[in-house]
Design a protein around this motif. Structure first.
Motif, PDB file in Angstrom:
ATOM      1  N   ILE A   2       0.841  -1.206   0.000  1.00  0.00           N
ATOM      2  CA  ILE A   2       0.000   0.000   0.000  1.00  0.00           C
ATOM      3  C   ILE A   2       0.874   1.254   0.000  1.00  0.00           C
ATOM      4  O   ILE A   2       0.552   2.230  -0.667  1.00  0.00           O
ATOM      5  CB  ILE A   2      -0.931  -0.006   1.227  1.00  0.00           C
ATOM      6  CG1 ILE A   2      -1.821  -1.222   1.205  1.00  0.00           C
ATOM      7  CG2 ILE A   2      -1.720   1.259   1.340  1.00  0.00           C
ATOM      8  CD1 ILE A   2      -3.130  -1.087   0.542  1.00  0.00           C
ATOM      9  N   ASP A   3       1.983   1.224   0.768  1.00  0.00           N
ATOM     10  CA  ASP A   3       2.890   2.369   0.789  1.00  0.00           C
ATOM     11  C   ASP A   3       3.431   2.669  -0.601  1.00  0.00           C
ATOM     12  O   ASP A   3       3.523   3.825  -1.009  1.00  0.00           O
ATOM     13  CB  ASP A   3       4.058   2.112   1.736  1.00  0.00           C
ATOM     14  CG  ASP A   3       3.719   2.341   3.191  1.00  0.00           C
ATOM     15  OD1 ASP A   3       2.569   2.734   3.456  1.00  0.00           O
ATOM     16  OD2 ASP A   3       4.581   2.123   4.038  1.00  0.00           O
ATOM     17  N   ARG A   4       3.806   1.642  -1.314  1.00  0.00           N
ATOM     18  CA  ARG A   4       4.342   1.834  -2.666  1.00  0.00           C
ATOM     19  C   ARG A   4       3.275   2.371  -3.606  1.00  0.00           C
ATOM     20  O   ARG A   4       3.552   3.261  -4.408  1.00  0.00           O
ATOM     21  CB  ARG A   4       4.916   0.531  -3.192  1.00  0.00           C
ATOM     22  CG  ARG A   4       6.251   0.224  -2.577  1.00  0.00           C
ATOM     23  CD  ARG A   4       7.040  -0.761  -3.415  1.00  0.00           C
ATOM     24  NE  ARG A   4       8.364  -0.898  -2.833  1.00  0.00           N
ATOM     25  CZ  ARG A   4       8.702  -1.828  -1.964  1.00  0.00           C
ATOM     26  NH1 ARG A   4       7.822  -2.735  -1.589  1.00  0.00           N
ATOM     27  NH2 ARG A   4       9.923  -1.877  -1.471  1.00  0.00           N
ATOM     28  N   LEU A   5       2.063   1.846  -3.521  1.00  0.00           N
ATOM     29  CA  LEU A   5       0.989   2.334  -4.378  1.00  0.00           C
ATOM     30  C   LEU A   5       0.676   3.800  -4.082  1.00  0.00           C
ATOM     31  O   LEU A   5       0.475   4.604  -4.994  1.00  0.00           O
ATOM     32  CB  LEU A   5      -0.268   1.477  -4.203  1.00  0.00           C
ATOM     33  CG  LEU A   5      -0.200   0.073  -4.783  1.00  0.00           C
ATOM     34  CD1 LEU A   5      -1.461  -0.702  -4.429  1.00  0.00           C
ATOM     35  CD2 LEU A   5       0.003   0.115  -6.277  1.00  0.00           C
ATOM     36  N   ALA A  50       7.897  11.367  -2.687  1.00  0.00           N
ATOM     37  CA  ALA A  50       7.195  10.159  -3.126  1.00  0.00           C
ATOM     38  C   ALA A  50       8.191   9.063  -3.495  1.00  0.00           C
ATOM     39  O   ALA A  50       7.979   7.893  -3.166  1.00  0.00           O
ATOM     40  CB  ALA A  50       6.295  10.484  -4.318  1.00  0.00           C
ATOM     41  N   ILE A  51       9.274   9.434  -4.143  1.00  0.00           N
ATOM     42  CA  ILE A  51      10.308   8.441  -4.485  1.00  0.00           C
ATOM     43  C   ILE A  51      10.924   7.866  -3.220  1.00  0.00           C
ATOM     44  O   ILE A  51      11.147   6.658  -3.112  1.00  0.00           O
ATOM     45  CB  ILE A  51      11.367   9.071  -5.419  1.00  0.00           C
ATOM     46  CG1 ILE A  51      10.749   9.345  -6.789  1.00  0.00           C
ATOM     47  CG2 ILE A  51      12.587   8.168  -5.551  1.00  0.00           C
ATOM     48  CD1 ILE A  51      11.612  10.187  -7.703  1.00  0.00           C
ATOM     49  N   ILE A  52      11.164   8.720  -2.226  1.00  0.00           N
ATOM     50  CA  ILE A  52      11.686   8.237  -0.948  1.00  0.00           C
ATOM     51  C   ILE A  52      10.684   7.281  -0.299  1.00  0.00           C
ATOM     52  O   ILE A  52      11.061   6.237   0.245  1.00  0.00           O
ATOM     53  CB  ILE A  52      12.021   9.423  -0.012  1.00  0.00           C
ATOM     54  CG1 ILE A  52      13.214  10.203  -0.571  1.00  0.00           C
ATOM     55  CG2 ILE A  52      12.302   8.948   1.404  1.00  0.00           C
ATOM     56  CD1 ILE A  52      13.487  11.517   0.127  1.00  0.00           C
ATOM     57  N   ALA A  53       9.389   7.614  -0.366  1.00  0.00           N
ATOM     58  CA  ALA A  53       8.356   6.744   0.209  1.00  0.00           C
ATOM     59  C   ALA A  53       8.290   5.405  -0.529  1.00  0.00           C
ATOM     60  O   ALA A  53       8.090   4.361   0.082  1.00  0.00           O
ATOM     61  CB  ALA A  53       7.001   7.440   0.166  1.00  0.00           C
ATOM     62  N   ILE A  54       8.481   5.427  -1.829  1.00  0.00           N
ATOM     63  CA  ILE A  54       8.463   4.186  -2.610  1.00  0.00           C
ATOM     64  C   ILE A  54       9.655   3.310  -2.242  1.00  0.00           C
ATOM     65  O   ILE A  54       9.521   2.096  -2.056  1.00  0.00           O
ATOM     66  CB  ILE A  54       8.443   4.499  -4.123  1.00  0.00           C
ATOM     67  CG1 ILE A  54       7.115   5.144  -4.512  1.00  0.00           C
ATOM     68  CG2 ILE A  54       8.682   3.234  -4.946  1.00  0.00           C
ATOM     69  CD1 ILE A  54       7.099   5.743  -5.910  1.00  0.00           C
ATOM     70  N   ILE A  55      10.817   3.919  -2.116  1.00  0.00           N
ATOM     71  CA  ILE A  55      12.035   3.161  -1.797  1.00  0.00           C
ATOM     72  C   ILE A  55      11.978   2.601  -0.380  1.00  0.00           C
ATOM     73  O   ILE A  55      12.366   1.454  -0.143  1.00  0.00           O
ATOM     74  CB  ILE A  55      13.283   4.054  -1.988  1.00  0.00           C
ATOM     75  CG1 ILE A  55      13.452   4.378  -3.478  1.00  0.00           C
ATOM     76  CG2 ILE A  55      14.527   3.397  -1.434  1.00  0.00           C
ATOM     77  CD1 ILE A  55      14.505   5.434  -3.760  1.00  0.00           C
ATOM     78  N   ASN A  56      11.492   3.383   0.577  1.00  0.00           N
ATOM     79  CA  ASN A  56      11.491   2.983   1.987  1.00  0.00           C
ATOM     80  C   ASN A  56      10.160   2.402   2.443  1.00  0.00           C
ATOM     81  O   ASN A  56       9.827   2.486   3.624  1.00  0.00           O
ATOM     82  CB  ASN A  56      11.841   4.184   2.876  1.00  0.00           C
ATOM     83  CG  ASN A  56      13.245   4.656   2.644  1.00  0.00           C
ATOM     84  OD1 ASN A  56      14.119   3.881   2.296  1.00  0.00           O
ATOM     85  ND2 ASN A  56      13.470   5.947   2.824  1.00  0.00           N
ATOM     86  N   ALA A  57       9.407   1.806   1.549  1.00  0.00           N
ATOM     87  CA  ALA A  57       8.092   1.265   1.913  1.00  0.00           C
ATOM     88  C   ALA A  57       8.242   0.142   2.934  1.00  0.00           C
ATOM     89  O   ALA A  57       9.135  -0.689   2.851  1.00  0.00           O
ATOM     90  CB  ALA A  57       7.371   0.762   0.676  1.00  0.00           C
ATOM     91  N   LYS A  58       7.367   0.151   3.898  1.00  0.00           N
ATOM     92  CA  LYS A  58       7.353  -0.866   4.951  1.00  0.00           C
ATOM     93  C   LYS A  58       6.030  -1.611   4.897  1.00  0.00           C
ATOM     94  O   LYS A  58       5.077  -1.179   4.265  1.00  0.00           O
ATOM     95  CB  LYS A  58       7.496  -0.204   6.316  1.00  0.00           C
ATOM     96  CG  LYS A  58       8.693   0.710   6.448  1.00  0.00           C
ATOM     97  CD  LYS A  58       9.722   0.124   7.350  1.00  0.00           C
ATOM     98  CE  LYS A  58      10.885   1.017   7.638  1.00  0.00           C
ATOM     99  NZ  LYS A  58      11.555   1.673   6.606  1.00  0.00           N
ATOM    100  N   VAL A  60       2.506  -2.559   5.990  1.00  0.00           N
ATOM    101  CA  VAL A  60       1.472  -1.749   6.616  1.00  0.00           C
ATOM    102  C   VAL A  60       0.534  -2.647   7.405  1.00  0.00           C
ATOM    103  O   VAL A  60       0.111  -3.697   6.935  1.00  0.00           O
ATOM    104  CB  VAL A  60       0.667  -0.981   5.546  1.00  0.00           C
ATOM    105  CG1 VAL A  60      -0.475  -0.221   6.176  1.00  0.00           C
ATOM    106  CG2 VAL A  60       1.565  -0.053   4.781  1.00  0.00           C
ATOM    107  N   THR A  61       0.247  -2.220   8.637  1.00  0.00           N
ATOM    108  CA  THR A  61      -0.794  -2.893   9.418  1.00  0.00           C
ATOM    109  C   THR A  61      -1.923  -1.890   9.614  1.00  0.00           C
ATOM    110  O   THR A  61      -1.690  -0.745   9.999  1.00  0.00           O
ATOM    111  CB  THR A  61      -0.262  -3.350  10.785  1.00  0.00           C
ATOM    112  OG1 THR A  61       0.260  -2.224  11.479  1.00  0.00           O
ATOM    113  CG2 THR A  61       0.829  -4.390  10.629  1.00  0.00           C
TER     114      THR A  61
END
Length: 148
Positions: A2-5, A50-58, A60-61
């Motif tokens: 979900i983080d990546r999307l 957004a690129i940082i969020a895509i790279i560092n996606a964890k 999700v709960t």
């Protein structure tokens, strides 16, 4: 996942900001940076983050269902607040909103009522009196107060 999307969505949104900013045309230059600067800067920053969020996606709960229900209720309260703001006026609509949100966060009746009175009156004093920003009295009260 979900983080990546969501990161991909934000990346496209940032790119759209950049594109939209680049399409702004001004017949004369009144500012050295022009109107293109802010949307393009915001789009660039959003794209980078957004690129940082895509790279560092964890992983999700999702929160418990009670938290999600409380969130939906708060969103409904905010929509109702916006719809009743002009009719009920600032003080009453803000007081009602703060009262119910206080109750959602487990305040008892007295705590919620005192929070509602305190927050709505304090914010009213700050904006209406100190900053001289007029806040609506409410159309249901305007005939009683003689305001138009």
């Amino acid at each position: 996942m979900i983080d990546r999307l969501f990161g991909i969505f934000l990346l496209f949104l940032g790119l759209y900001f950049i594109w939209g900013g680049s399409q702004l045309v001004v017949p004369f230059s009144y500012d050295p940076l022009g109107p293109k600067f802010f949307p393009m800067l915001a789009g660039g920053m959003l794209s980078i983050l957004a690129i940082i969020a895509i790279i560092n996606a964890k992983k999700v709960t999702f929160p418990a269902s009670t938290t999600m229900i409380k969130t939906v209720i708060i969103v409904i309260l905010l929509v109702a607040y916006q719809l009743t703001f002009d009719v009920l006026g600032f003080l009453l609509s803000t007081g009602i909103l703060v009262f119910f949100i206080s109750r959602i966060f487990a305040a008892n009746q007295l705590q919620a009522l005192s929070s509602a009175i305190g927050v709505s009156s304090t914010v009213y004093i700050i904006f209406n009196i100190l900053l001289d920003v007029p806040l609506p009295v409410g159309s249901i009260f305007s005939s009683l107060l003689g305001a138009s």
